[in-house]
Scaffold this active site. Sequence first.
Site, mmCIF file in Angstrom:
data_model
loop_
_atom_site.group_PDB
_atom_site.id
_atom_site.type_symbol
_atom_site.label_atom_id
_atom_site.label_comp_id
_atom_site.label_asym_id
_atom_site.label_seq_id
_atom_site.Cartn_x
_atom_site.Cartn_y
_atom_site.Cartn_z
ATOM 1 N N CYS A 116 29.829 48.350 -8.832
ATOM 2 C CA CYS A 116 31.237 49.477 -8.872
ATOM 3 C C CYS A 116 31.800 47.865 -7.648
ATOM 4 O O CYS A 116 32.486 48.254 -7.083
ATOM 5 C CB CYS A 116 30.768 50.515 -8.730
ATOM 6 S SG CYS A 116 30.136 51.902 -9.786
ATOM 7 N N HIS A 256 36.438 53.144 -3.371
ATOM 8 C CA HIS A 256 36.149 53.279 -4.652
ATOM 9 C C HIS A 256 36.129 54.301 -5.647
ATOM 10 O O HIS A 256 35.561 55.644 -4.520
ATOM 11 C CB HIS A 256 34.000 52.571 -4.728
ATOM 12 C CG HIS A 256 33.552 52.919 -6.064
ATOM 13 N ND1 HIS A 256 33.707 52.697 -7.779
ATOM 14 C CD2 HIS A 256 32.718 53.628 -6.813
ATOM 15 C CE1 HIS A 256 33.296 52.935 -8.326
ATOM 16 N NE2 HIS A 256 32.345 53.895 -8.044
ATOM 17 N N ASN A 286 35.068 56.828 -13.350
ATOM 18 C CA ASN A 286 34.571 56.266 -12.329
ATOM 19 C C ASN A 286 34.392 54.909 -13.207
ATOM 20 O O ASN A 286 33.428 55.124 -14.752
ATOM 21 C CB ASN A 286 32.673 57.069 -11.896
ATOM 22 C CG ASN A 286 32.598 54.896 -10.990
ATOM 23 O OD1 ASN A 286 32.484 54.340 -10.952
ATOM 24 N ND2 ASN A 286 31.023 55.588 -10.665
#
Length: 329
Positions: A116, A256, A286
């Site tokens: 990520c 994020h 996500n």
Amino acid sequence: MNNLRPVGIIGTGKYVPEKILTNSDLEKMVDTNDEWIVSRTGIKERHIAAPDQATSDLAYEAAIKALESAGMTGSDLDLIIVATITPDSSFPSTACILQDKLGAKGAAAFDLSAACSGFVYGLASATSFIQSGMYNNALVIGADCLSRITDYTDRNTCVLFGDGAGAVVVGEVPEGRGFKAFDLGAEGAGGSLLQMEGGGSRLPATAETVENKKHYINMNGREVFKFAVRVMGTATIEVLRKAGMERTDVDLFVPHQANIRIIQSAMQRLELPEEKVVVNVDKYANTSAASIPLALVEAAEEGRMKAGDTVLMVGFGGGLTWGASVLVW
Ligand code: UT7
């Protein structure tokens, strides 16, 4: 970075697949419910790639838009970096597949694996290549199809992830604008907290690894949560220090998009008001390397930044890794 050639973002694009998987769809698949998912994560729905779509297909759609917004075509590109942990295959790289599709004949191309945090790692890499004078521009893409490595019988993980891609063209910008600082880091000792064990040289695919679900994401959610809250704060403070700025200088915070509670903890620590924070975890969940660029590009499309605004991006993820950047838009 102050005396170097100013490098920033000169084009943006994003793409999410059409199919939407809602919390109520997941209620029919595993023992979960909308109330748990929304209150623990902030996620309401996520987009899932069609069976014939791979990561390069998502990346291509985002790349075309980014090139168009930069007023460029593939043949103008010097470098392509694709941040992903779900490449189309181990090799050739997804970046090479894109280089061909985009007609970027002269461009160097490679994939970057930092989960990520990959997009911010990609931005830092592209900026360094351009500031060194080796290249004049780069296409940086964060793209992932986490649905392909998600176990849809595991309620601990399957509610959390979605698919998507975000792309930017990085190049020279006017004096005073562009990237001011990066803070990249890793804590490899925590690697087993978030991993996919199978399919590499340690545990190649066999009938047994498939049976034992070694080709799916495996995560210790609570430990990753603690790491995330810690590094979102420390990386943000460190990157601001490197840029010679204060938290009050931040006009837009682009974190994020993993969990609304992680974002809220960073907001509290940095005393950031809601209007300065980009949140779209409710719509996309996500999306790993795509998460920060999807948030950044959506904010740009909504007109949330104007020239000269200070944008702070920060992410964390598998590795374990983190990455933060300060950008003057
Ligand atoms: O990009 C980086 C990737 N990862 C992350 O960012 C994840 C970071 N971690 C998190 O976001 C959170 O830890 C989770 C959302 C994964 C979990 O939230 P939590 O508040 O830490 O919950 P928990 O793991 O402590 O679980 C609480 C309870 C457990 O039940 P018991 O043991 O208390 O009876 C779980 O079994 O919630 C249960 N649970 C669920 N219940 C309904 C776990 N998943 C679900 C679910 N639906 N989907």
